[in-house]
Design a protein around this motif. Structure first.
Motif, PDB file in Angstrom:
ATOM      1  N   THR A 231     -64.674 -24.494  47.356  1.00 31.97           N
ATOM      2  CA  THR A 231     -64.170 -25.957  47.589  1.00 31.97           C
ATOM      3  C   THR A 231     -63.752 -26.102  49.095  1.00 31.97           C
ATOM      4  N   VAL A 232     -64.346 -27.492  49.276  1.00 27.07           N
ATOM      5  CA  VAL A 232     -63.718 -27.857  50.967  1.00 27.07           C
ATOM      6  C   VAL A 232     -62.636 -28.985  50.776  1.00 27.07           C
ATOM      7  N   LEU A 233     -61.413 -28.432  51.520  1.00 27.06           N
ATOM      8  CA  LEU A 233     -60.475 -29.318  51.278  1.00 27.06           C
ATOM      9  C   LEU A 233     -60.225 -30.077  52.759  1.00 27.06           C
ATOM     10  N   PRO A 234     -59.560 -31.284  52.649  1.00 25.80           N
ATOM     11  CA  PRO A 234     -59.078 -31.895  51.671  1.00 25.80           C
ATOM     12  C   PRO A 234     -60.039 -32.782  50.698  1.00 25.80           C
ATOM     13  N   SER A 235     -61.261 -32.942  51.224  1.00 27.67           N
ATOM     14  CA  SER A 235     -62.249 -33.696  50.305  1.00 27.67           C
ATOM     15  C   SER A 235     -62.365 -33.443  48.750  1.00 27.67           C
ATOM     16  N   GLY A 236     -62.314 -32.095  48.776  1.00 27.94           N
ATOM     17  CA  GLY A 236     -62.645 -31.549  47.224  1.00 27.94           C
ATOM     18  C   GLY A 236     -63.963 -31.357  47.120  1.00 27.94           C
ATOM     19  N   ALA A 237     -65.042 -31.508  47.822  1.00 28.19           N
ATOM     20  CA  ALA A 237     -66.404 -31.126  47.597  1.00 28.19           C
ATOM     21  C   ALA A 237     -66.509 -29.477  47.336  1.00 28.19           C
ATOM     22  N   THR A 238     -67.729 -29.430  46.704  1.00 20.64           N
ATOM     23  CA  THR A 238     -67.693 -27.963  46.130  1.00 20.64           C
ATOM     24  C   THR A 238     -69.325 -27.427  46.470  1.00 20.64           C
ATOM     25  N   SER A 239     -69.495 -26.263  46.767  1.00 17.74           N
ATOM     26  CA  SER A 239     -70.816 -25.762  47.094  1.00 17.74           C
ATOM     27  C   SER A 239     -70.752 -24.202  46.916  1.00 17.74           C
TER      28      SER A 239
ATOM     29  N   THR B  61     -51.671 -31.992  49.364  1.00 16.88           N
ATOM     30  CA  THR B  61     -50.489 -32.987  49.216  1.00 16.88           C
ATOM     31  C   THR B  61     -50.234 -33.566  50.477  1.00 16.88           C
ATOM     32  N   GLN B  62     -49.622 -34.712  50.209  1.00 19.76           N
ATOM     33  CA  GLN B  62     -49.100 -35.872  51.270  1.00 19.76           C
ATOM     34  C   GLN B  62     -47.799 -35.586  51.548  1.00 19.76           C
ATOM     35  N   ASP B  63     -47.010 -34.927  50.574  1.00 17.90           N
ATOM     36  CA  ASP B  63     -45.416 -34.978  50.714  1.00 17.90           C
ATOM     37  C   ASP B  63     -45.140 -33.287  50.995  1.00 17.90           C
ATOM     38  N   VAL B  64     -44.664 -33.066  52.029  1.00 16.70           N
ATOM     39  CA  VAL B  64     -44.516 -31.838  52.421  1.00 16.70           C
ATOM     40  C   VAL B  64     -43.061 -31.291  52.639  1.00 16.70           C
ATOM     41  N   GLU B  65     -42.460 -30.477  51.946  1.00 15.91           N
ATOM     42  CA  GLU B  65     -41.043 -30.202  51.901  1.00 15.91           C
ATOM     43  C   GLU B  65     -41.101 -28.657  52.566  1.00 15.91           C
ATOM     44  N   ALA B  66     -40.319 -28.581  53.892  1.00 18.17           N
ATOM     45  CA  ALA B  66     -40.365 -27.256  54.475  1.00 18.17           C
ATOM     46  C   ALA B  66     -39.063 -27.018  55.241  1.00 18.17           C
ATOM     47  N   THR B  67     -39.003 -25.793  55.498  1.00 24.53           N
ATOM     48  CA  THR B  67     -37.926 -25.242  56.384  1.00 24.53           C
ATOM     49  C   THR B  67     -38.278 -25.293  57.743  1.00 24.53           C
ATOM     50  N   VAL B  68     -37.639 -25.696  58.999  1.00 23.49           N
ATOM     51  CA  VAL B  68     -38.096 -25.975  60.157  1.00 23.49           C
ATOM     52  C   VAL B  68     -36.968 -25.414  61.208  1.00 23.49           C
TER      53      VAL B  68
ATOM     54  N   ALA C  98     -50.489 -38.645  56.531  1.00 27.42           N
ATOM     55  CA  ALA C  98     -51.425 -39.698  56.491  1.00 27.42           C
ATOM     56  C   ALA C  98     -52.521 -39.115  55.486  1.00 27.42           C
ATOM     57  N   GLU C  99     -52.871 -37.812  55.707  1.00 29.24           N
ATOM     58  CA  GLU C  99     -53.980 -37.242  54.784  1.00 29.24           C
ATOM     59  C   GLU C  99     -53.493 -36.185  54.212  1.00 29.24           C
ATOM     60  N   PRO C 100     -54.218 -35.783  53.088  1.00 31.20           N
ATOM     61  CA  PRO C 100     -53.707 -34.650  52.281  1.00 31.20           C
ATOM     62  C   PRO C 100     -53.748 -33.362  52.959  1.00 31.20           C
ATOM     63  N   LEU C 101     -52.962 -32.276  52.934  1.00 26.71           N
ATOM     64  CA  LEU C 101     -53.067 -31.099  53.307  1.00 26.71           C
ATOM     65  C   LEU C 101     -53.221 -29.984  52.440  1.00 26.71           C
TER      66      LEU C 101
ATOM     67  N   GLN D 185     -44.969 -49.223  63.564  1.00 24.81           N
ATOM     68  CA  GLN D 185     -46.057 -48.586  64.369  1.00 24.81           C
ATOM     69  C   GLN D 185     -47.388 -49.068  63.944  1.00 24.81           C
ATOM     70  N   GLU D 186     -48.094 -49.503  63.927  1.00 25.80           N
ATOM     71  CA  GLU D 186     -49.355 -49.768  63.342  1.00 25.80           C
ATOM     72  C   GLU D 186     -50.159 -48.331  63.345  1.00 25.80           C
ATOM     73  N   GLY D 187     -50.806 -48.040  62.182  1.00 25.38           N
ATOM     74  CA  GLY D 187     -51.632 -46.992  62.041  1.00 25.38           C
ATOM     75  C   GLY D 187     -50.708 -45.612  61.373  1.00 25.38           C
ATOM     76  N   TRP D 188     -49.393 -46.122  61.225  1.00 20.47           N
ATOM     77  CA  TRP D 188     -48.538 -45.068  60.432  1.00 20.47           C
ATOM     78  C   TRP D 188     -48.091 -45.694  59.069  1.00 20.47           C
ATOM     79  N   ASP D 189     -48.657 -46.640  58.535  1.00 23.86           N
ATOM     80  CA  ASP D 189     -48.034 -47.101  57.313  1.00 23.86           C
ATOM     81  C   ASP D 189     -49.082 -46.250  56.232  1.00 23.86           C
ATOM     82  N   PHE D 190     -48.366 -45.080  55.858  1.00 21.93           N
ATOM     83  CA  PHE D 190     -48.891 -44.477  54.515  1.00 21.93           C
ATOM     84  C   PHE D 190     -47.768 -43.925  53.819  1.00 21.93           C
TER      85      PHE D 190
END
Length: 452
Positions: A271-279, A326-333, A395-398, A447-452
């Motif tokens: 599977t190719v991520l994040p698109s989910g296409a398979t091959s 996911t687009q919602d990342v919870e992490a220790t930094v 902005a995009e799934p990871l 800021q334009e382009g950050w509305d996600f």
């Protein structure tokens, strides 16, 4: 065709005979001297290097060579007698090759220790036998636990200054072992040493016949390390799309990169991520030759049965064990920059070969390293050297793995989009979060382009 069973014994030895380790400790505990002693006594120092150290030591009025000068290369380090930057050294013995990161001891350089220990398989934590376990010792043990360094060595240094007393060593070793074990450090070894005199560094000490364990070098040579990356699910971040368009191969389309973990085989459904296409994998090229199977950490080119929209930053993984996106990342930094990280900060998140826009939604807590892994809830910001929790919206799934499962595909960087400065190093997952969930507050997106 090459198969995984064709790996020669020499290649297997080479893959398992390298150890990455880091040193840590408080100021003046003797880290650089220990490293210099390791290099000197293992005969890993070139003659001209040793002559330069001897000359510099004489200029400073020292009769014996100051072995710390082998690692403290910056002028500020030499003048102040402290380690500031991470010094990487490469040396080898007949039994193993070593990559060593000598990290600073000052509190304000915690970020440098995080950098040095992030890829380490073992950490050597030094303490001064006269001072015992201090605040910075606990801090370094906590950082090693956060970074999931699998092996920790406590080197109780300057035993010559406490008359090589066994009770002094035993008390320090007991206190540190109990503390590190409470943080979840899986393997702890304690060794009494004198880096200046060379006791128990490379050769056994004649002054501590009560100690029957290994020397530091003996332990480094024999400790079982080297996580088998082929045991983990396959992860293949795409670095480059190859389209030679030659008359010999007019339809060639390959996806080049380095296998982060696992094994890829011709015929695998992926599977190719994040698109989910398979091959299906129809071919694997390694060093220009077709192979049936490839494994981490090889660099290869993968060919697929279908003409998919794949580019740099995509991740190829077996369909049966593909990570969730996911687009919602919870992490220790760990925050690395003097510019603070705040709720609402707009950043770039770099994961493997992919970079996406992200917004900091919440800072649930800061970790107090001097009190174990205690949490300080709701900090206004994370300042340089702070370690804490962050909630991000991308902005995009990871396709993120948990850092507990993979130190490679579970880690990421936060980058300033304005100037490309690296701000923060992150470890995905909530392995060190408190049970109570922290809600993410709404953030104004001006800021334009950050509305996600």
């Amino acid at each position: 065709m090459t198969t995984i069973s064709d790996v020669t014994s020499a290649e297997q030895i080479a893959a398992t005979s390298q150890l990455r380790f880091a040193t840590a400790g408080s100021v003046d505990d003797g880290k650089s001297t220990l490293v210099g002693r390791l290099l000197h006594d293992s005969k890993s120092v070139l003659t001209d290097q040793l002559e330069a150290v001897e000359h510099a030591s004489r200029r400073r009025g020292q009769e014996a060579p100051d072995l710390a000068l082998l690692t403290d290369g910056l002028r500020a380090e030499r003048e102040q007698g402290i380690t500031i930057d991470v010094a990487y050294r490469y040396f080898a013995t007949p039994r193993r090759r070593f990559i060593l990161a000598d990290t600073p001891g000052h509190v304000q350089y915690t970020r440098n220790m995080v950098t040095g220990a992030s890829t380490a398989e073992l950490a050597v934590v030094l303490v001064d036998a006269r001072n015992g376990v201090v605040e910075q010792t606990r801090r370094h043990a906590a950082v090693a636990a956060l970074l999931r360094v699998p092996h920790v060595v406590l080197a109780v240094n300057k035993m010559d200054l406490v008359e090589y007393a066994e009770p002094v060593f035993a008390a320090i070793a007991e206190e540190f072992t109990a503390y590190a074990a409470s943080l979840g450090v899986p393997d702890i070894t304690t060794i009494p040493i004198s880096a200046l005199a060379g006791d128990n560094v490379v050769t056994p000490s004649a002054n501590m016949d009560w100690y029957g364990g290994p020397t530091v070098l003996e332990h480094l040579e024999t400790v079982q390390v080297g996580t088998d990356l082929t045991d983990a699910p396959a992860r293949f971040p795409v670095q480059y799309v190859i389209r030679p368009q030659t008359t010999e191969h007019p339809d060639y389309r390959g996806y080049a990169g380095r296998i982060a973990s696992g094994i890829l085989r011709v015929g695998d459904e992926v599977t190719v991520l994040p698109s989910g296409a398979t091959s299906t994998i129809t071919g694997i090229d390694a060093l220009g030759e077709p192979v049936d199977v490839a494994w981490a950490p090889q660099s290869v080119t993968v060919l697929l049965a279908d003409d998919l929209d794949i580019s740099r930053g995509d991740l190829i993984a077996p369909t049966a064990s593909a990570p969730a996106t996911t687009q919602d990342v919870e992490a220790t930094v760990c925050h690395l920059h003097e510019r603070p990280l705040k709720v609402g900060s707009r950043v770039l998140l770099k994961h493997a070969t992919r970079t996406v826009k992200a917004v900091v939604k919440a800072l649930p807590y800061r970790i107090n390293l001097t009190a174990g892994l205690a949490h300080e809830s709701g900090p206004a910001q994370l300042d340089v050297n702070d370690i804490g929790a962050v909630v991000l919206r991308t902005a995009e799934p990871l396709p993120l793995d948990a850092y507990a499962d993979s130190r490679l595909t579970g880690s990421f960087l936060l980058i300033d989009p304005a100037d490309g400065t690296t701000l923060t190093a992150g470890m995905a997952g909530e392995a060190f979060a408190e049970p109570a969930a922290a809600g993410a507050s709404a953030v104004e997106k001006e800021q334009e382009g950050w509305d996600f």
